[in-house]
Motif scaffolding. Structure first.
Motif, PDB file in Angstrom:
ATOM      1  N   ASP A  82       0.888  -1.366  -0.032  1.00 41.69           N
ATOM      2  CA  ASP A  82       0.017  -0.423   0.322  1.00 41.69           C
ATOM      3  C   ASP A  82       1.265   1.635   0.631  1.00 41.69           C
ATOM      4  O   ASP A  82       0.076   2.257   0.451  1.00 41.69           O
ATOM      5  N   HIS A  83       1.974   0.845  -0.297  1.00 39.11           N
ATOM      6  CA  HIS A  83       2.852   1.851  -0.093  1.00 39.11           C
ATOM      7  C   HIS A  83       2.979   2.876  -1.415  1.00 39.11           C
ATOM      8  O   HIS A  83       3.499   3.653  -1.868  1.00 39.11           O
ATOM      9  N   GLY A  84       2.557   2.315  -2.697  1.00 43.59           N
ATOM     10  CA  GLY A  84       2.453   2.853  -3.609  1.00 43.59           C
ATOM     11  C   GLY A  84       3.245   2.741  -5.268  1.00 43.59           C
ATOM     12  O   GLY A  84       2.955   3.044  -5.768  1.00 43.59           O
ATOM     13  N   LYS A  85       3.601   0.972  -4.961  1.00 42.70           N
ATOM     14  CA  LYS A  85       4.933   0.273  -5.631  1.00 42.70           C
ATOM     15  C   LYS A  85       3.703  -0.154  -7.194  1.00 42.70           C
ATOM     16  O   LYS A  85       4.749   0.704  -8.266  1.00 42.70           O
ATOM     17  N   THR A  86       2.124  -0.575  -7.247  1.00 42.88           N
ATOM     18  CA  THR A  86       1.667  -0.268  -8.246  1.00 42.88           C
ATOM     19  C   THR A  86       1.463   1.127  -9.047  1.00 42.88           C
ATOM     20  O   THR A  86       1.544   1.046  -9.862  1.00 42.88           O
ATOM     21  N   SER A  87       1.403   1.634  -7.913  1.00 43.92           N
ATOM     22  CA  SER A  87       0.567   2.970  -8.436  1.00 43.92           C
ATOM     23  C   SER A  87       1.779   3.989  -9.751  1.00 43.92           C
ATOM     24  O   SER A  87       2.209   4.387 -10.607  1.00 43.92           O
ATOM     25  N   ASN A 179       6.772   8.126  -1.710  1.00 43.30           N
ATOM     26  CA  ASN A 179       5.883   8.223  -2.215  1.00 43.30           C
ATOM     27  C   ASN A 179       4.463   9.332  -1.364  1.00 43.30           C
ATOM     28  O   ASN A 179       4.528   9.072  -0.407  1.00 43.30           O
ATOM     29  N   LYS A 180       3.505   9.850  -2.441  1.00 41.99           N
ATOM     30  CA  LYS A 180       2.309  10.480  -1.765  1.00 41.99           C
ATOM     31  C   LYS A 180       2.126  11.620  -1.002  1.00 41.99           C
ATOM     32  O   LYS A 180       2.264  12.051   0.013  1.00 41.99           O
ATOM     33  N   ASP A 182       1.443  14.289  -2.254  1.00 45.87           N
ATOM     34  CA  ASP A 182       0.355  15.363  -2.113  1.00 45.87           C
ATOM     35  C   ASP A 182      -0.518  14.891  -0.972  1.00 45.87           C
ATOM     36  O   ASP A 182      -0.820  16.284  -1.211  1.00 45.87           O
ATOM     37  N   LYS A 183       0.037  14.161  -0.437  1.00 49.64           N
ATOM     38  CA  LYS A 183      -1.226  14.547   0.936  1.00 49.64           C
ATOM     39  C   LYS A 183      -0.590  15.451   1.546  1.00 49.64           C
ATOM     40  O   LYS A 183       0.283  15.251   2.337  1.00 49.64           O
ATOM     41  N   SER A 215       4.765  11.771  -6.177  1.00 46.46           N
ATOM     42  CA  SER A 215       3.111  10.988  -6.083  1.00 46.46           C
ATOM     43  C   SER A 215       3.512  10.919  -7.562  1.00 46.46           C
ATOM     44  O   SER A 215       2.986  10.799  -8.647  1.00 46.46           O
ATOM     45  N   ALA A 216       2.928   9.183  -7.274  1.00 50.69           N
ATOM     46  CA  ALA A 216       2.439   8.746  -8.151  1.00 50.69           C
ATOM     47  C   ALA A 216       0.444   8.462  -9.076  1.00 50.69           C
ATOM     48  O   ALA A 216       0.361   8.789  -9.473  1.00 50.69           O
ATOM     49  N   LYS A 217       0.340   9.472  -7.580  1.00 49.23           N
ATOM     50  CA  LYS A 217      -1.268  10.247  -8.105  1.00 49.23           C
ATOM     51  C   LYS A 217      -1.019  11.363  -9.316  1.00 49.23           C
ATOM     52  O   LYS A 217      -1.822  10.930  -9.977  1.00 49.23           O
TER      53      LYS A 217
HETATM   54  P1  GDP Z   1       0.966  -1.075  -3.359  1.00 50.26           P
HETATM   55  O1  GDP Z   1       0.446  -2.330  -2.024  1.00 50.26           O
HETATM   56  O2  GDP Z   1       2.754  -0.831  -3.103  1.00 50.26           O
HETATM   57  O3  GDP Z   1       1.148  -1.882  -4.980  1.00 50.26           O
HETATM   58  O4  GDP Z   1       0.197  -0.089  -3.823  1.00 50.26           O
HETATM   59  P2  GDP Z   1      -0.416   0.484  -4.672  1.00 50.26           P
HETATM   60  O5  GDP Z   1      -0.003   1.016  -5.694  1.00 50.26           O
HETATM   61  O6  GDP Z   1      -1.386  -0.494  -4.442  1.00 50.26           O
HETATM   62  O7  GDP Z   1      -1.122   1.834  -3.362  1.00 50.26           O
HETATM   63  C1  GDP Z   1      -2.321   1.620  -2.777  1.00 50.26           C
HETATM   64  C2  GDP Z   1      -3.134   3.017  -2.273  1.00 50.26           C
HETATM   65  O8  GDP Z   1      -2.438   4.087  -2.381  1.00 50.26           O
HETATM   66  C3  GDP Z   1      -3.910   2.643  -3.532  1.00 50.26           C
HETATM   67  O9  GDP Z   1      -5.456   3.186  -2.653  1.00 50.26           O
HETATM   68  C4  GDP Z   1      -3.638   4.181  -4.689  1.00 50.26           C
HETATM   69  O10 GDP Z   1      -4.751   4.696  -5.174  1.00 50.26           O
HETATM   70  C5  GDP Z   1      -2.641   5.283  -3.282  1.00 50.26           C
HETATM   71  N1  GDP Z   1      -1.482   5.658  -3.819  1.00 50.26           N
HETATM   72  C6  GDP Z   1      -0.664   5.266  -4.447  1.00 50.26           C
HETATM   73  N2  GDP Z   1       0.061   6.480  -4.657  1.00 50.26           N
HETATM   74  C7  GDP Z   1      -0.512   7.290  -4.113  1.00 50.26           C
HETATM   75  C8  GDP Z   1      -0.251   8.811  -3.904  1.00 50.26           C
HETATM   76  O11 GDP Z   1       1.272   9.495  -4.767  1.00 50.26           O
HETATM   77  N3  GDP Z   1      -1.381   9.167  -3.396  1.00 50.26           N
HETATM   78  C9  GDP Z   1      -2.190   9.478  -2.599  1.00 50.26           C
HETATM   79  N4  GDP Z   1      -2.574  10.516  -2.882  1.00 50.26           N
HETATM   80  N5  GDP Z   1      -2.489   8.059  -3.308  1.00 50.26           N
HETATM   81  C10 GDP Z   1      -1.659   6.851  -3.785  1.00 50.26           C
END
Ligand code: GDP
Length: 473
Positions: A82-87, A179-180, A182-183, A215-217
């Motif tokens: 959930d730290h945003g690897k896939t995103s 990452n993130k 933007d929050k 920010s992956a977002k």
């Molecule tokens: P993974 O488990 O590391 O692959 O994480 P995901 O890519 O599935 O991201 C987990 C959650 O964090 C998802 O709900 C994404 O939408 C959210 N997320 C990922 N990157 C960002 C970002 O840069 N900013 C924000 N606000 N949310 C993000």
């Protein structure tokens, strides 16, 4: 098989045995001396080949320095769930489809390439360290750079630490992507400070690890991250020889309904061409077509390019290394040899050979190793710290315990793969291994020991280190 090798009919070989008073049917096993006798009776000249010669010259064909040219870096993204690897992988890919290809259809084949400042970067599209380490466990080093994703609205978490340890064990440099950002609750500085505890010192803190806020977002910072990757790649001075037959690693493989076995391979050196005969793990095939990460057929795959290979006879496994051979007979010989090895290994395993701390220790001693690698999993951080501290004190000049990884929580498959690559034993303190981990450990012959009293644990490690471990407790 013997009949086939001699280009004789199996029935004639069976008849020959019958004349000798032996009833044989195709598939029965004969020893080498008998095979030699039969072959000479049929008028063939026998050349005995050691099993180990079969793979001779298959891999690591040396290159001349002057043939080496720069190649793109191969990057794996790691970090806590959930730290945003896939995103991040998606954001990078969407923002940087190769020039002129914007709007092209992207295919998920397990890896992709993007272009930045006229240079290519290859990303392994399976996030996380599980895939990374599984590949290493199979002897394939596929990654040059690890991007460690840490969410700025969270903190350094257990899998963050695991990722750091995996990258370190592989000797792969880390780039931190915070990452993130933007929050509104994002606190990148806190992440940097926490990473210090794990000996990751980013540039701003006076260290050498590159870090980038992203920010992956929103896509912010992604260009900077790519630049950091190119900078790191320049430092690594990655090279390969494109003018030779290809070698590389299987990223993933599956059986496709329409296309048959499809393997995504990463070319590590050389150039892969259609029509060549490829051997990967226990499988082989003549390359019918090469398909890139946009679903297009390509005429060649140079170093660091991931491509789907069509035309294999079966599906190899992720992490299998591949090479090119001259003819089908050689491909068959190698894969049959490997299949036989795999069968023998399975049989031996079935016979109940188990590794033990003692065996491991004596192997280490033979290898002249002075460190006893361990992975420690415990129920609470406090007890892990106590165990770490007690084990640290154990060593002497000759041998000491080295803790490859420690953390709270159950023993997972990832711990087992790390144990496999680092040669460590796993110790569980008040925790058990989950089912996948048990299965993986069984397969890889990794010893897991369980304890609930620190004293016993330390005592056993001490005994193992002095080569006097008492029999199974
Ligand atoms: P993974 O488990 O590391 O692959 O994480 P995901 O890519 O599935 O991201 C987990 C959650 O964090 C998802 O709900 C994404 O939408 C959210 N997320 C990922 N990157 C960002 C970002 O840069 N900013 C924000 N606000 N949310 C993000």
């Amino acid at each position: 098989e013997l009949a086939q090798r001699m280009s004789e009919r199996a029935v004639d070989v069976v008849k020959f045995f019958m004349k000798q008073g032996q009833i044989m049917k195709p598939g029965d096993v004969i020893d080498a001396d008998t095979a030699e006798l039969v072959a000479s009776e049929f008028g063939h000249t026998v050349k005995r080949v050691a099993e180990s010669d079969i793979e001779e010259g298959l891999f690591n064909i040396p290159d001349r320095e002057e043939d080496l040219v720069s190649r793109p870096p191969v990057v794996t993204i790691m970090g806590h769930v959930d730290h945003g690897k896939t995103s991040l992988l998606d954001a990078i890919r969407n923002a940087h489809v190769q020039s002129g290809e914007a709007g092209g259809i992207t295919q998920h084949i397990g890896a992709y390439q993007v272009e930045k400042n006229g240079q290519q970067i290859t990303f392994i599209d399976t996030p996380g360290h599980a895939a990374f380490t599984a590949m290493r466990a199979r002897g394939a080093q596929s990654t040059d750079i690890a991007v460690l994703v840490v969410a700025a609205d969270d903190s350094v978490m257990p899998q963050t630490v695991e990722s750091i340890n995996h990258a370190r064990a592989a000797g792969v440099p880390i780039i931190v992507a915070i990452n993130k950002v933007d929050k509104h609750e994002a606190n990148p500085q806190k992440v940097r400070t926490q990473l210090l505890q794990h000996e990751i010192v980013v540039e701003e803190m006076g260290g050498e690890t590159l870090d980038v806020e992203v920010s992956a977002k929103t896509g912010a910072g992604i260009d900077k991250l790519l630049e950091a990757i190119l900078l790191q790649a320049e430092i690594l001075d990655l090279k390969a020889n494109p003018d030779r037959t290809a070698e590389g690693v299987v990223i993933e493989a599956r059986l496709d309904k329409g296309r048959g076995p499809v393997a995504t391979v990463l070319v590590q050196t050389g150039t892969l061409l259609p029509g060549e005969i490829l051997v990967a793990g226990n499988e082989w095939g003549r390359v019918r077509a090469l398909v890139n990460d946009r679903g297009e057929q390509v005429k060649e795959a140079p170093p660091a390019m991931p491509v789907e290979v069509l035309g294999l006879q079966g599906t190899p496994q992720a992490g299998d290394r591949f090479a090119i051979v001259n003819n089908e007979a050689r491909a068959r010989e190698i894969t049959e040899y490997r299949q036989r090895l795999a069968r023998d290994k399975a049989v031996a395993k079935h016979a109940g050979q188990r590794g033990s701390l003692e065996q491991m220790m004596s192997q280490l001693q033979q290898a002249g190793t002075k460190e006893f690698p361990l992975i420690i999993k415990g129920d609470v951080q406090g007890s892990i710290e106590a165990i770490d501290a007690a084990l640290e004190k154990l060593g002497n000049d000759e041998v000491r315990a080295r803790i490859v990884h420690s953390g709270a929580g159950a023993i997972t498959e990832s711990d087992v793969t790390l144990a496999e690559t680092s040669g460590a034993a796993i110790i569980g303190f008040n925790v058990r291994a989950n089912a996948q981990a048990r299965q993986a450990a069984e397969q890889a012959d990794i010893e897991i020991r369980y304890y609930n009293i620190i004293y016993n644990l330390v005592d056993d490690v001490k005994a193992a280190m002095s080569g006097m471990l008492s029999p199974e407790r």
